[in-house]
Design an enzyme around this catalytic site. Sequence first.
Site: not given
Length: 511
Positions: A210, A230, A383
């Site tokens: 990550k 994003r 995550k």
Amino acid sequence: MLLAEIARTSREVAETAARSTKTALLAELFRGTEPAEAPVVITYLAGRLPQRRIGVGWGTLRESVPPAEAPGLAVLEVHGLLDRIAAVAGQGAQGERKRLLRALMSAATTEEQGFLVRLISGEVRQGALDALAVEALAAASGAAAVDVRRAVMLGGSLGAVAEVLLARGPAALADFRLEVGRPVLPMLAHTAKDVDEALDRLGPCAVEEKLDGVRVQVHRDGGAVRIWTRTLDEITDRLPEVVAAALELAAEQAVLDGEVLALGEDGRPRPFQETAGRVGSRLDVAGARVSLPLSPVFFDLLAVDGRDLLALPAQERHAELARVAPERLRVRRLVADDPGSAATRAAARAFAADALTRGQEGVMVKALDSPYNAGRRGASWLKVKPVHTLDLVVLAAEWGHGRRTGKLSNLHLGARQSDGSFAMLGKTFKGMTDVMLAWQTERLQELAVETPAWGVVVRPELVVEIAFDGVQGSSRYPAGVTLRFARVLRYREDKRAADADTVATVVALRG
């Protein structure tokens, strides 16, 4: 359509807690919306201005203007007037903005004035979120909600989808497909407490680093490359390194998902704020490229040479990515195709530990059979971070004392509620560098809607990533919980308030 109809619907939606009633109210409004009005109507109901900011502060909004006796303001007329206010610049700009705003307010009824003040100040809180609008559009047009949702994901704009849907009906949704040069909303992830939990939940999966960078979506069409964040803001001109990397691909057309980050001489990520500052700056890009070069790392491939890969399993998409992108441009990953075995679990834990040693945030764990669900927070991506973190919204800040005198220091932190408002979870002044204190003092004053003696109350727009040791009950705060030992990690200007974590997420973490 008159602005009065939007103001009334916004009030009625705010007054009901039932999702079905909210949806029905919105659907009724959309049935009376002209296609050309739809992008503005939906944006207003979501509590956003198409212009984003128009240069009008709270002090100007508080000035009393006698209201109109009867409604007469058309939606597109209001939109045009706000465009004019936003475009004002140069000497005397503040006075001209005030004059134009007074003209607008004098043509508005009392209810319309209240709605406009909340809209301009970012305080519309009626729960008419995009998800509700999707369902309402489907009901108003006779389209399937799943088809509307997919069109929004691929089109990147709820307003654009609404306009063609209301004009041409459900068949128009076929126009929205993955196209090189038109960004799509990124797929998002849920959270797992550790690697073992993620393996148990997903089955066969890949464990990826990550990255501590900024999310980017890269489109290549021959020799042309475009890059979006994003939130679908184009930043191509700021990232020549990413353009160069995209041109290395063994493909003429491609749409890639990844991150960009600044690396130190030791190969470890530099602080996120440095990467974010470089990505956000339009000044002296050539010089910045030399002083703080950025490295792109791709982890997904959404399309290649005319083929839409969204529905393919993640394992197949990665095979295509490996075919067209050199290894140094791809995320480090470990395939855990037998997550029940002790050896696989040990390897996954070791990979996660190594990612942390390398300076990354943690790991992403992704099901090998998962499609790419653009715009969705899918259960097939998890995550895993070593510490609890939340993305919260700054609601207010208090002036500091001692060496922090003159600086806005103690932050009031809020999480999203189901109706779109924010519930305060607590305060923190910990974890802030001098640079961060100076930056937030300036930024929070720009967002201020009230300036009491103790500090500022701000529009809930600024997202901050908070680390904490746990969640505990508290009668002091409206959600009944607060954070233990909260401290600031970084500001996330790449995220919107709508991306912040929810109260439900926080309550679920309570030990």
